[in-house]
Motif scaffolding. Structure first.
Motif, PDB file in Angstrom:
ATOM      1  N   ARG A  38       0.831  -1.194   0.000  1.00 12.46           N
ATOM      2  CA  ARG A  38       0.000   0.000   0.000  1.00 12.46           C
ATOM      3  C   ARG A  38       0.869   1.248   0.000  1.00 12.46           C
ATOM      4  NH1 ARG A  38      -5.405   0.576  -0.984  1.00 12.46           N
ATOM      5  NH2 ARG A  38      -6.087  -0.861   0.649  1.00 12.46           N
ATOM      6  N   ALA A  39       1.938   1.241   0.788  1.00 12.01           N
ATOM      7  CA  ALA A  39       2.853   2.387   0.823  1.00 12.01           C
ATOM      8  C   ALA A  39       3.530   2.601  -0.522  1.00 12.01           C
ATOM      9  CB  ALA A  39       3.901   2.186   1.921  1.00 12.01           C
ATOM     10  N   ALA A  40       3.729   1.503  -1.280  1.00 10.30           N
ATOM     11  CA  ALA A  40       4.363   1.605  -2.588  1.00 10.30           C
ATOM     12  C   ALA A  40       3.422   2.119  -3.665  1.00 10.30           C
ATOM     13  CB  ALA A  40       4.921   0.242  -3.008  1.00 10.30           C
ATOM     14  N   GLY A  41       2.118   2.201  -3.335  1.00  9.03           N
ATOM     15  CA  GLY A  41       1.174   2.764  -4.292  1.00  9.03           C
ATOM     16  C   GLY A  41       0.056   1.837  -4.723  1.00  9.03           C
ATOM     17  N   ALA A  42      -0.048   0.633  -4.138  1.00  3.88           N
ATOM     18  CA  ALA A  42      -1.116  -0.277  -4.528  1.00  3.88           C
ATOM     19  C   ALA A  42      -2.477   0.346  -4.237  1.00  3.88           C
ATOM     20  CB  ALA A  42      -0.980  -1.608  -3.799  1.00  3.88           C
ATOM     21  N   ASP A  43      -3.392   0.241  -5.187  1.00  3.78           N
ATOM     22  CA  ASP A  43      -4.746   0.759  -5.001  1.00  3.78           C
ATOM     23  C   ASP A  43      -5.587  -0.185  -4.159  1.00  3.78           C
ATOM     24  OD1 ASP A  43      -4.722   3.149  -6.976  1.00  3.78           O
ATOM     25  OD2 ASP A  43      -3.945   1.483  -8.166  1.00  3.78           O
ATOM     26  N   THR A  44      -5.330  -1.491  -4.310  1.00  4.20           N
ATOM     27  CA  THR A  44      -6.047  -2.509  -3.556  1.00  4.20           C
ATOM     28  C   THR A  44      -5.049  -3.555  -3.096  1.00  4.20           C
ATOM     29  OG1 THR A  44      -7.993  -2.217  -4.978  1.00  4.20           O
ATOM     30  CG2 THR A  44      -7.931  -4.197  -3.614  1.00  4.20           C
ATOM     31  N   VAL A  45      -5.204  -4.024  -1.852  1.00  2.76           N
ATOM     32  CA  VAL A  45      -4.387  -5.134  -1.366  1.00  2.76           C
ATOM     33  C   VAL A  45      -5.323  -6.216  -0.845  1.00  2.76           C
ATOM     34  CG1 VAL A  45      -2.393  -3.691  -0.804  1.00  2.76           C
ATOM     35  CG2 VAL A  45      -4.122  -4.105   0.940  1.00  2.76           C
ATOM     36  N   VAL A  46      -4.983  -7.481  -1.122  1.00  7.35           N
ATOM     37  CA  VAL A  46      -5.823  -8.598  -0.699  1.00  7.35           C
ATOM     38  C   VAL A  46      -4.952  -9.733  -0.184  1.00  7.35           C
ATOM     39  CG1 VAL A  46      -7.779  -8.086  -2.213  1.00  7.35           C
ATOM     40  CG2 VAL A  46      -5.909  -9.496  -3.063  1.00  7.35           C
ATOM     41  N   ARG A  47      -5.493 -10.467   0.771  1.00 11.01           N
ATOM     42  CA  ARG A  47      -4.802 -11.656   1.267  1.00 11.01           C
ATOM     43  C   ARG A  47      -4.841 -12.743   0.204  1.00 11.01           C
ATOM     44  NH1 ARG A  47      -3.823 -12.482   7.024  1.00 11.01           N
ATOM     45  NH2 ARG A  47      -3.572 -14.665   6.400  1.00 11.01           N
ATOM     46  N   ALA A  48      -3.690 -13.325  -0.080  1.00  8.13           N
ATOM     47  CA  ALA A  48      -3.620 -14.363  -1.106  1.00  8.13           C
ATOM     48  C   ALA A  48      -4.397 -15.607  -0.721  1.00  8.13           C
ATOM     49  CB  ALA A  48      -2.155 -14.723  -1.369  1.00  8.13           C
ATOM     50  N   ASP A  49      -4.608 -15.822   0.592  1.00  5.76           N
ATOM     51  CA  ASP A  49      -5.315 -17.012   1.066  1.00  5.76           C
ATOM     52  C   ASP A  49      -6.775 -16.722   1.399  1.00  5.76           C
ATOM     53  OD1 ASP A  49      -4.776 -15.415   3.232  1.00  5.76           O
ATOM     54  OD2 ASP A  49      -4.013 -17.022   4.511  1.00  5.76           O
ATOM     55  N   ALA A  50      -7.309 -15.637   0.884  1.00  4.88           N
ATOM     56  CA  ALA A  50      -8.706 -15.274   1.136  1.00  4.88           C
ATOM     57  C   ALA A  50      -9.422 -15.054  -0.192  1.00  4.88           C
ATOM     58  CB  ALA A  50      -8.792 -14.024   2.015  1.00  4.88           C
ATOM     59  N   PRO A  51      -9.726 -16.132  -0.923  1.00  5.49           N
ATOM     60  CA  PRO A  51     -10.314 -15.980  -2.260  1.00  5.49           C
ATOM     61  C   PRO A  51     -11.673 -15.290  -2.273  1.00  5.49           C
ATOM     62  CG  PRO A  51     -10.407 -18.268  -1.526  1.00  5.49           C
ATOM     63  CD  PRO A  51      -9.542 -17.541  -0.553  1.00  5.49           C
ATOM     64  N   SER A  52     -12.356 -15.259  -1.120  1.00  7.25           N
ATOM     65  CA  SER A  52     -13.664 -14.591  -1.067  1.00  7.25           C
ATOM     66  C   SER A  52     -13.556 -13.121  -0.705  1.00  7.25           C
ATOM     67  CB  SER A  52     -14.563 -15.302  -0.054  1.00  7.25           C
ATOM     68  OG  SER A  52     -13.993 -15.263   1.246  1.00  7.25           O
ATOM     69  N   ASP A  53     -12.337 -12.635  -0.486  1.00  2.00           N
ATOM     70  CA  ASP A  53     -12.145 -11.214  -0.171  1.00  2.00           C
ATOM     71  C   ASP A  53     -12.730 -10.372  -1.300  1.00  2.00           C
ATOM     72  OD1 ASP A  53     -10.957  -8.561   0.004  1.00  2.00           O
ATOM     73  OD2 ASP A  53      -9.497  -9.396   1.401  1.00  2.00           O
ATOM     74  N   PRO A  54     -13.615  -9.411  -0.985  1.00  2.00           N
ATOM     75  CA  PRO A  54     -14.222  -8.600  -2.049  1.00  2.00           C
ATOM     76  C   PRO A  54     -13.223  -7.738  -2.808  1.00  2.00           C
ATOM     77  CG  PRO A  54     -14.758  -7.718   0.125  1.00  2.00           C
ATOM     78  CD  PRO A  54     -14.118  -9.052   0.351  1.00  2.00           C
ATOM     79  N   GLY A  55     -12.007  -7.613  -2.296  1.00  2.00           N
ATOM     80  CA  GLY A  55     -10.996  -6.825  -3.002  1.00  2.00           C
ATOM     81  C   GLY A  55     -10.438  -7.504  -4.239  1.00  2.00           C
ATOM     82  N   TRP A  56     -10.660  -8.823  -4.370  1.00  2.00           N
ATOM     83  CA  TRP A  56     -10.162  -9.537  -5.552  1.00  2.00           C
ATOM     84  C   TRP A  56     -10.871  -9.041  -6.807  1.00  2.00           C
ATOM     85  CZ3 TRP A  56      -6.051 -12.501  -6.213  1.00  2.00           C
ATOM     86  CH2 TRP A  56      -5.487 -13.154  -5.115  1.00  2.00           C
ATOM     87  N   PRO A  57     -10.119  -8.660  -7.843  1.00  2.00           N
ATOM     88  CA  PRO A  57     -10.768  -8.264  -9.091  1.00  2.00           C
ATOM     89  C   PRO A  57     -11.246  -9.498  -9.846  1.00  2.00           C
ATOM     90  CG  PRO A  57      -8.389  -8.203  -9.355  1.00  2.00           C
ATOM     91  CD  PRO A  57      -8.646  -8.544  -7.904  1.00  2.00           C
ATOM     92  N   PRO A  58     -12.367  -9.418 -10.549  1.00  2.00           N
ATOM     93  CA  PRO A  58     -12.809 -10.573 -11.337  1.00  2.00           C
ATOM     94  C   PRO A  58     -11.813 -10.934 -12.427  1.00  2.00           C
ATOM     95  CG  PRO A  58     -14.124  -8.625 -11.840  1.00  2.00           C
ATOM     96  CD  PRO A  58     -13.298  -8.287 -10.637  1.00  2.00           C
ATOM     97  N   GLU A  59     -11.155  -9.920 -12.995  1.00  2.00           N
ATOM     98  CA  GLU A  59     -10.090 -10.162 -13.957  1.00  2.00           C
ATOM     99  C   GLU A  59      -9.215  -8.925 -14.060  1.00  2.00           C
ATOM    100  OE1 GLU A  59     -11.938 -11.121 -17.690  1.00  2.00           O
ATOM    101  OE2 GLU A  59     -12.145  -9.022 -18.253  1.00  2.00           O
ATOM    102  N   VAL A  60      -7.995  -9.128 -14.561  1.00  2.00           N
ATOM    103  CA  VAL A  60      -7.051  -8.025 -14.746  1.00  2.00           C
ATOM    104  C   VAL A  60      -6.488  -8.109 -16.162  1.00  2.00           C
ATOM    105  CG1 VAL A  60      -6.434  -7.912 -12.296  1.00  2.00           C
ATOM    106  CG2 VAL A  60      -5.087  -9.355 -13.846  1.00  2.00           C
ATOM    107  N   ASP A  61      -5.867  -7.023 -16.591  1.00  2.00           N
ATOM    108  CA  ASP A  61      -5.274  -6.997 -17.930  1.00  2.00           C
ATOM    109  C   ASP A  61      -3.894  -7.643 -17.965  1.00  2.00           C
ATOM    110  OD1 ASP A  61      -7.359  -5.295 -19.222  1.00  2.00           O
ATOM    111  OD2 ASP A  61      -6.663  -3.851 -17.731  1.00  2.00           O
ATOM    112  N   VAL A  62      -3.127  -7.393 -16.888  1.00  2.00           N
ATOM    113  CA  VAL A  62      -1.738  -7.841 -16.803  1.00  2.00           C
ATOM    114  C   VAL A  62      -1.496  -8.361 -15.398  1.00  2.00           C
ATOM    115  CG1 VAL A  62       0.685  -7.105 -16.852  1.00  2.00           C
ATOM    116  CG2 VAL A  62      -0.925  -6.187 -18.533  1.00  2.00           C
ATOM    117  N   ALA A  63      -0.694  -9.407 -15.262  1.00  2.00           N
ATOM    118  CA  ALA A  63      -0.313  -9.904 -13.948  1.00  2.00           C
ATOM    119  C   ALA A  63       1.192 -10.124 -13.907  1.00  2.00           C
ATOM    120  CB  ALA A  63      -1.044 -11.205 -13.625  1.00  2.00           C
ATOM    121  N   VAL A  64       1.792  -9.731 -12.793  1.00  2.00           N
ATOM    122  CA  VAL A  64       3.221  -9.948 -12.577  1.00  2.00           C
ATOM    123  C   VAL A  64       3.371 -10.846 -11.359  1.00  2.00           C
ATOM    124  CG1 VAL A  64       5.474  -8.914 -12.131  1.00  2.00           C
ATOM    125  CG2 VAL A  64       3.801  -7.692 -13.555  1.00  2.00           C
ATOM    126  N   GLU A  65       3.956 -12.019 -11.555  1.00  2.00           N
ATOM    127  CA  GLU A  65       4.149 -12.978 -10.471  1.00  2.00           C
ATOM    128  C   GLU A  65       5.500 -12.702  -9.811  1.00  2.00           C
ATOM    129  OE1 GLU A  65       4.218 -15.120  -7.692  1.00  2.00           O
ATOM    130  OE2 GLU A  65       5.839 -15.858  -8.993  1.00  2.00           O
TER     131      GLU A  65
END
Length: 341
Positions: A210-237
């Protein structure tokens, strides 16, 4: 002088070393700060990084900044006393990859603190180091050494975003909010991403994202978190685990693009490759960087907020404490060793 040397798995020592003298074409640099990277931690905890295994004691470190002391015969560069960052790579310049303008994947490169070749390329975690003079980069006006120590990992992040193509006005997902992941967040925002979502398992890591500028942060182990986007254009692993890659493949839109930046474990890694086919997803690797190093220095000079990603500065005399802290992502982001002792 003191240097931080890895002798084998779980065998990290602060050794007394001879002060080096610069040879032809070399510069002698008084190192002030060295950032502890994930690869340094892998050498410490596992005795290697991926296929690169330790075969002799090695001075660690490739994220180093300091001041110029002197030059060897035939070498020139910033005058003595100039604050500099050290570009850690010396590509061969003649292999097919270098000829193709991709020196970051040079097959015969030398990289500070790397066991990729033998004898190993000794690193920069010492009070004074010699490096090729052409690897020195004077710091832009207004950029101090502490923040400049982020130049190398920020370059990695900038290269990963560049591998993703034009991210302007795009939604970017970043899996893994360690130091590199957080810098990918910052790099994506700097490149014009409309929205960046960052994921991680640790609340502390998400706070840094968040401090680095993320607009949304979500727990990776919480798939039902409403912050998860249904889809994204680009992903960086950026987590370096197959589960993170699966998340990227599952969340990127059809015809989208995934960049694998995190170094996966040695050997085969299972992932949902069927999605690459059925959704025609582009999967690209990102390895190190080249010209992004100079871009990183300019970006660091322009943005004081990067200071917040340096979580601790520890004297080199307490190197093992610093490494343990850097390995504890619940307590740290980027940890720097201080050689000005």
């Amino acid at each position: 002088m003191l240097g931080c040397v890895i002798h084998g798995q779980d065998d990290l020592r602060v050794d007394e070393l001879k002060v080096p003298a610069p040879g032809p074409g070399q510069a002698l640099v008084a190192v002030r700060y060295g950032g502890i990277c994930g690869s340094d931690l892998h050498y410490w905890r596992h005795g290697g990084v991926g296929d690169f295994r330790l075969r002799e004691p090695m001075l660690l470190g490739h994220e180093v900044v300091g001041t110029v002391l002197s030059y060897g015969d035939g070498a020139s560069g910033p005058v003595a006393g100039t604050a500099v960052a050290v570009h850690p790579a010396s590509p061969c310049g003649v292999c097919p990859e270098c000829a193709d303008g991709r020196p970051n994947v040079c097959r015969d490169t030398r990289y500070l603190g790397s066991a990729a070749r033998f004898p190993h390329v000794q690193g920069g975690f010492a009070a004074q180091v010699v490096v090729p003079a052409e690897q020195l980069r004077p710091l832009p006006a207004g950029l101090g050494l502490r923040r400049a120590a982020l130049a190398e990992p920020l370059s990695v992040a900038l290269h990963a975003v560049r591998r993703a193509g034009d991210v302007r006005d795009r939604h970017v997902l970043v899996t893994g909010a360690g130091p590199i992941g957080c810098l990918v967040v910052a790099a994506a925002k700097a490149a014009g991403a409309a929205h960046v979502t960052a994921t991680d398992l640790l609340p502390a890591a998400l706070r840094y994202a968040r401090a680095a500028g993320a607009d949304t942060v979500v727990r990776a182990d919480a798939p039902s978190d409403p912050g998860w986007p249904p889809e994204v254009d680009v992903a960086v692993e950026a987590s370096g685990v197959a589960a993170g890659l699966n998340t990227c493949l599952g969340r990127v839109r059809r015809g989208g693009l995934v960049v694998q930046l995190g170094m996966l474990p040695q050997g085969p890694s299972p992932f949902a490759g069927n999605l690459v086919v059925s959704r025609e997803i582009e999967l690209r690797g990102a390895f190190r960087f080249d010209g992004e190093f100079d871009e990183a220095l300019e970006l660091l000079a322009a943005e004081p907020a990067f200071d917040g990603l340096v979580s601790s500065v520890v004297p080199v005399t307490e190197a093992e404490t610093a490494f343990a802290l850097a390995a504890d992502r619940g307590r740290s982001c980027k940890v720097l060793l201080d050689f000005g002792v």
